[in-house]
Design a protein around this motif. Structure first.
Motif, PDB file in Angstrom:
ATOM      1  N   ASP A  55       1.486   1.812  -2.778  1.00  0.00           N
ATOM      2  CA  ASP A  55       0.511   0.915  -2.160  1.00  0.00           C
ATOM      3  C   ASP A  55      -0.907   1.404  -2.453  1.00  0.00           C
ATOM      4  O   ASP A  55      -1.237   2.566  -2.191  1.00  0.00           O
ATOM      5  N   LEU A  56      -1.743   0.516  -2.956  1.00  0.00           N
ATOM      6  CA  LEU A  56      -3.132   0.852  -3.235  1.00  0.00           C
ATOM      7  C   LEU A  56      -4.052  -0.007  -2.380  1.00  0.00           C
ATOM      8  O   LEU A  56      -3.965  -1.231  -2.400  1.00  0.00           O
ATOM      9  N   GLN A  57      -4.912   0.669  -1.651  1.00  0.00           N
ATOM     10  CA  GLN A  57      -5.935  -0.049  -0.895  1.00  0.00           C
ATOM     11  C   GLN A  57      -7.102  -0.370  -1.826  1.00  0.00           C
ATOM     12  O   GLN A  57      -7.145   0.076  -2.977  1.00  0.00           O
ATOM     13  N   ASP A  58      -8.064  -1.131  -1.315  1.00  0.00           N
ATOM     14  CA  ASP A  58      -9.207  -1.516  -2.150  1.00  0.00           C
ATOM     15  C   ASP A  58      -9.925  -0.288  -2.713  1.00  0.00           C
ATOM     16  O   ASP A  58     -10.376  -0.299  -3.865  1.00  0.00           O
ATOM     17  N   THR A  87       0.344  -3.391   5.249  1.00  0.00           N
ATOM     18  CA  THR A  87       1.136  -2.264   5.727  1.00  0.00           C
ATOM     19  C   THR A  87       0.347  -1.556   6.821  1.00  0.00           C
ATOM     20  O   THR A  87      -0.851  -1.786   6.978  1.00  0.00           O
ATOM     21  N   GLU A  88       1.031  -0.710   7.565  1.00  0.00           N
ATOM     22  CA  GLU A  88       0.373   0.058   8.618  1.00  0.00           C
ATOM     23  C   GLU A  88      -0.010   1.435   8.099  1.00  0.00           C
ATOM     24  O   GLU A  88       0.781   2.099   7.426  1.00  0.00           O
ATOM     25  N   VAL A  89      -1.223   1.837   8.397  1.00  0.00           N
ATOM     26  CA  VAL A  89      -1.744   3.134   7.978  1.00  0.00           C
ATOM     27  C   VAL A  89      -2.332   3.838   9.188  1.00  0.00           C
ATOM     28  O   VAL A  89      -3.052   3.218   9.990  1.00  0.00           O
ATOM     29  N   THR A  90      -2.020   5.132   9.331  1.00  0.00           N
ATOM     30  CA  THR A  90      -2.595   5.917  10.420  1.00  0.00           C
ATOM     31  C   THR A  90      -3.864   6.588   9.928  1.00  0.00           C
ATOM     32  O   THR A  90      -3.809   7.368   8.963  1.00  0.00           O
ATOM     33  N   ALA A  96      -4.115   5.259  16.676  1.00  0.00           N
ATOM     34  CA  ALA A  96      -2.961   4.389  16.458  1.00  0.00           C
ATOM     35  C   ALA A  96      -3.022   3.758  15.068  1.00  0.00           C
ATOM     36  O   ALA A  96      -4.101   3.520  14.518  1.00  0.00           O
ATOM     37  N   PRO A  97      -1.849   3.478  14.470  1.00  0.00           N
ATOM     38  CA  PRO A  97      -1.802   2.844  13.144  1.00  0.00           C
ATOM     39  C   PRO A  97      -2.523   1.499  13.147  1.00  0.00           C
ATOM     40  O   PRO A  97      -2.529   0.784  14.151  1.00  0.00           O
ATOM     41  N   VAL A 102      -2.960  -4.199   1.096  1.00  0.00           N
ATOM     42  CA  VAL A 102      -2.728  -3.321  -0.042  1.00  0.00           C
ATOM     43  C   VAL A 102      -2.183  -4.134  -1.216  1.00  0.00           C
ATOM     44  O   VAL A 102      -1.650  -5.229  -1.035  1.00  0.00           O
ATOM     45  N   LEU A 103      -2.352  -3.578  -2.393  1.00  0.00           N
ATOM     46  CA  LEU A 103      -1.691  -4.099  -3.581  1.00  0.00           C
ATOM     47  C   LEU A 103      -0.470  -3.211  -3.808  1.00  0.00           C
ATOM     48  O   LEU A 103      -0.613  -2.026  -4.104  1.00  0.00           O
TER      49      LEU A 103
END
Length: 211
Positions: A55-58, A87-90, A96-97, A102-103
């Motif tokens: 998963d890649l964020q911007d 997706t959930e990211v902490t 909290a997540p 994401v790509l």
């Protein structure tokens, strides 16, 4: 009569050749030991060692970002495909997540043919599965020299120097975009039959084995 004597002499020579010990430090035994090691450890991979899907964020996809360039190159040659998702990211702050866009890159059927998964130690010391994409198998090409054997404690060791070849080299590994994204491929391919590698071998009850 002379012909019969000649046949016996030739047969005797063949028998002597066949009586060689697996403990002999000859080229065949040493080459076999090195190749046995390379069968297990000689996979040539891209060095991704990551969890899949990726998963890649911007922030991971801008110009000059290595992982973004790598995934884009892999997608161009058909090894992965991407789609937008959440997706959930902490956060690093430990709160909290939160949901982020994401790509997501996943392996295609072609990509799975070159995929190898291995256990690696995670951040908290626990083993976790990480996968890489491999483009060929390294094998011994020719022996250039040996050093030893020498006694190391109660064992004998020898160093084998050799050039290598690449078996089953993937066509996509020659793609310019792939080679730009994974520059380590270039010297590996160009070193075939030229670059000299070395392997330490130890004499055991089973013959010579790579350390």
């Amino acid at each position: 009569m002379k012909n019969n004597v000649l046949c016996v002499m030739v047969l005797g020579s063949l028998l002597l050749v066949g009586c060689g010990s697996k403990n002999d430090a000859n080229e065949k035994n040493l080459s076999d030991a090195a190749n046995a090691y390379l069968v297990k450890k000689g996979q040539l991979c891209l060095g991704l060692a990551t969890k899949w899907p990726v998963d890649l964020q911007d922030s991971d996809r801008g110009p000059g970002i290595v992982r973004g360039s790598q995934m884009a190159a892999l997608e161009k040659v058909g090894l992965v495909r991407s789609h937008e998702t959440e997706t959930e990211v902490t956060p690093l702050s430990g709160t909290a997540p939160v949901k982020v866009k994401v790509l997501r890159y996943e392996l295609t059927d072609d990509g799975k043919k070159f995929y190898q998964e291995k256990e690696a130690v995670g951040l908290v010391g626990q083993k976790e599965s990480r996968g890489d994409i491999c483009f060929g198998q390294q094998a011994l090409d020719s022996v250039t020299k040996t050093e030893g054997p020498i006694a190391v404690g109660d064992k004998k060791e020898i160093t084998l120097y050799y050039t290598y070849k690449i078996e089953n080299l993937a066509d996509w590994a020659k793609d310019p975009d792939i080679q730009r994204a994974f520059p380590g491929i270039v010297p590996t391919i160009n070193g075939v039959g030229k670059a000299t590698l070395n392997q330490n071998l130890t004499l055991t009850d089973q013959g010579w084995v790579a350390q």
